[in-house]
Scaffold this motif. Structure first.
Motif, short mmCIF file in Angstrom:
data_model
loop_
_atom_site.label_atom_id
_atom_site.label_comp_id
_atom_site.label_asym_id
_atom_site.label_seq_id
_atom_site.Cartn_x
_atom_site.Cartn_y
_atom_site.Cartn_z
N VAL A 83 -3.81 2.32 11.55
CA VAL A 83 -4.71 2.24 10.15
C VAL A 83 -5.72 3.16 9.97
O VAL A 83 -5.55 3.94 8.89
CB VAL A 83 -5.24 0.85 10.59
CG1 VAL A 83 -6.02 0.32 9.04
CG2 VAL A 83 -4.18 -0.10 10.79
N GLY A 84 -6.88 3.15 10.62
CA GLY A 84 -7.92 3.98 10.15
C GLY A 84 -8.08 5.25 11.02
O GLY A 84 -9.19 5.89 10.38
N ARG A 85 -7.17 5.64 11.79
CA ARG A 85 -7.38 6.94 12.27
C ARG A 85 -7.01 8.02 11.44
O ARG A 85 -6.39 8.12 10.64
CB ARG A 85 -6.36 6.88 13.31
CG ARG A 85 -6.90 7.97 14.76
CD ARG A 85 -5.75 8.08 15.55
NE ARG A 85 -5.14 7.14 16.03
CZ ARG A 85 -4.57 6.81 17.24
NH1 ARG A 85 -4.40 7.88 17.98
NH2 ARG A 85 -3.63 5.89 17.61
N ALA A 86 -8.23 8.99 11.48
CA ALA A 86 -8.15 9.99 10.55
C ALA A 86 -7.48 11.39 11.30
O ALA A 86 -6.85 12.17 10.33
CB ALA A 86 -9.77 10.45 10.18
N TRP A 112 0.77 -1.20 0.02
CA TRP A 112 0.11 -0.03 -0.04
C TRP A 112 0.70 1.18 0.04
O TRP A 112 0.32 2.18 -0.67
CB TRP A 112 -1.02 0.12 1.19
CG TRP A 112 -1.97 -1.07 1.19
CD1 TRP A 112 -2.95 -1.15 0.28
CD2 TRP A 112 -2.01 -2.21 2.00
NE1 TRP A 112 -3.62 -2.46 0.74
CE2 TRP A 112 -3.17 -3.09 1.76
CE3 TRP A 112 -1.16 -2.71 3.16
CZ2 TRP A 112 -3.31 -4.16 2.50
CZ3 TRP A 112 -1.09 -4.03 3.68
CH2 TRP A 112 -2.37 -4.73 3.51
N LEU A 113 1.95 1.18 0.80
CA LEU A 113 2.88 2.26 0.98
C LEU A 113 4.39 1.94 0.59
O LEU A 113 5.17 1.82 1.64
CB LEU A 113 2.84 2.89 2.46
CG LEU A 113 1.35 3.33 2.66
CD1 LEU A 113 1.15 3.75 4.09
CD2 LEU A 113 1.13 4.75 1.93
N SER A 151 -1.52 7.69 9.29
CA SER A 151 -2.25 6.36 9.42
C SER A 151 -2.22 6.17 7.86
O SER A 151 -2.18 6.86 6.88
CB SER A 151 -3.58 6.66 10.00
OG SER A 151 -4.27 7.32 9.20
N LEU A 152 -2.66 4.91 7.75
CA LEU A 152 -3.02 4.19 6.30
C LEU A 152 -4.16 5.15 5.88
O LEU A 152 -4.25 5.44 4.57
CB LEU A 152 -3.43 2.75 6.25
CG LEU A 152 -1.88 1.97 6.42
CD1 LEU A 152 -1.96 0.95 7.33
CD2 LEU A 152 -1.73 1.57 5.10
N ARG A 153 -5.02 5.46 6.62
CA ARG A 153 -6.24 6.13 6.10
C ARG A 153 -5.86 7.49 5.60
O ARG A 153 -6.47 8.15 4.66
CB ARG A 153 -7.31 6.23 7.14
CG ARG A 153 -8.74 6.84 6.67
CD ARG A 153 -9.65 6.80 7.72
NE ARG A 153 -10.96 7.75 7.31
CZ ARG A 153 -11.79 8.07 8.37
NH1 ARG A 153 -11.58 7.47 9.51
NH2 ARG A 153 -12.64 9.00 7.98
N ARG A 154 -5.17 8.26 6.37
CA ARG A 154 -4.54 9.61 6.27
C ARG A 154 -3.71 9.69 4.81
O ARG A 154 -3.97 10.61 4.02
CB ARG A 154 -3.64 10.01 7.39
CG ARG A 154 -3.53 11.48 7.37
CD ARG A 154 -3.20 12.14 8.75
NE ARG A 154 -2.46 13.39 8.62
CZ ARG A 154 -2.17 13.83 9.76
NH1 ARG A 154 -2.61 13.67 10.89
NH2 ARG A 154 -1.44 15.04 9.68
N ALA A 172 -6.71 7.67 1.95
CA ALA A 172 -8.15 8.04 2.00
C ALA A 172 -9.05 6.85 1.65
O ALA A 172 -8.90 5.67 2.38
CB ALA A 172 -8.44 9.16 1.13
N ALA A 173 -9.78 6.81 0.72
CA ALA A 173 -10.67 5.68 0.59
C ALA A 173 -10.14 4.32 0.35
O ALA A 173 -10.55 3.23 0.38
CB ALA A 173 -11.58 6.29 -0.47
#
Ligand code: BTN
Length: 260
Positions: free
Chosen positions: A145-148, A102-103, A160-163, A166-167
């Motif tokens: 992971v999911g923290r915005a 992913w990154l 985070s991965l979410r930051r 995003a989607a």
């Protein structure tokens, strides 16, 4: 509070078997320690949705309230007499490789912070005790992971991965399922050949190598001095050159910062 055993299995041979998952714990490392003392096998895994007393390196706290991130501790029982000083570096290699799909630009900041774009994505806390000459190690790691959003001082230093995605960000179990096989492989190579066997998978991704850093050459007891990070030794020590003409020095513990 009660434990439950998740049925999901991972593409691993020994890491994550068995697994105990909790809605909330003080610290997954503490639970893993207690489980280890009660006889849990090499590879047993503790996960939690949240921690009320998550801890980081050097006595710091690890913010763990979100219910959207990964809080994981593995119980490892390396062979008697194994040198395990660089085990945390091997864990960093496994995390980086498990997250790279992913990154891919994820880096390692010696000794074992996992960074993206200079912000911390994951942290590692290894705690060991010896039963005679046999180590019993708890490898704890947290992955954002999911923290915005991050509170206070973390707002600028954590991600985070979410930051980052995003989607397109994966879910927690998907991230864990990617990390565990990569971690199992890195640990297997480390146990067989020491840090030297995986140095080539750490050094090219080290955020410090080739950079000017601030370092405490007295391993926690002295002032910070400026030095150039040269690379890593076979045992995982960071090699730095403090000044022109001075011989390289070894940094074996503590924190190192990129010079501003
Ligand atoms: C650090 O970067 O300082 C290390 C952070 C380690 C946090 C993880 S979360 C799971 C495990 N349980 C803890 O209490 N700490 C580790």
């Amino acid at each position: 509070m009660s434990g439950s055993f998740e049925t999901m299995s991972f593409a691993t041979r020994w890491l994550g078997r068995p697994r105990e998952h909790w809605a909330e714990l003080g610290s997954t490392n503490d639970r893993a320690m207690a489980w280890a003392r009660a006889g849990a096998p090499h590879g047993a895994l503790v996960t939690a949705d949240a921690q009320t007393a998550g801890r980081g390196r050097l006595g710091r706290a690890w913010a763990s309230e979100s219910g959207e991130d990964l809080y994981v501790s593995a119980i490892l029982r390396p062979a008697a007499g194994k040198a395990i000083g660089a085990l945390g570096l091997a864990v960093g290699v496994g995390l980086r490789e498990g997250l790279a799909r992913w990154l891919p630009t994820t880096q390692l900041k010696w000794p074992n912070d996992v960074l993206v774009g200079g912000r911390k994505l994951a942290g590692i806390l290894c705690e060991a005790r010896w039963i005679g000459s046999s180590p019993e190690v708890i490898v704890g790691f947290g992955v954002n992971v999911g923290r915005a959003r991050f509170p206070g001082p973390l707002a600028d230093s954590a991600t985070s991965l979410r930051r980052e995605l995003a989607a397109a960000a994966p879910g927690r179990e998907e991230v864990l399922a990617s990390i565990l096989p990569a971690l199992e492989a890195a640990l297997g190579e480390f146990f067989a050949g020491g840090f030297a066997a995986i140095r080539g998978r750490y050094e090219p991704h080290c955020a410090l190598v080739g950079k000017t850093v601030l370092v405490d050459l007295a391993n926690g007891a002295g002032p910070k001095v400026q030095a150039t990070a040269l690379g890593l030794a076979d045992d995982g020590a960071l090699l730095v050159a403090p000044g022109d003409g001075e011989p390289p020095r070894r940094v074996e513990s503590g924190d190192v910062w990129l010079a501003p």
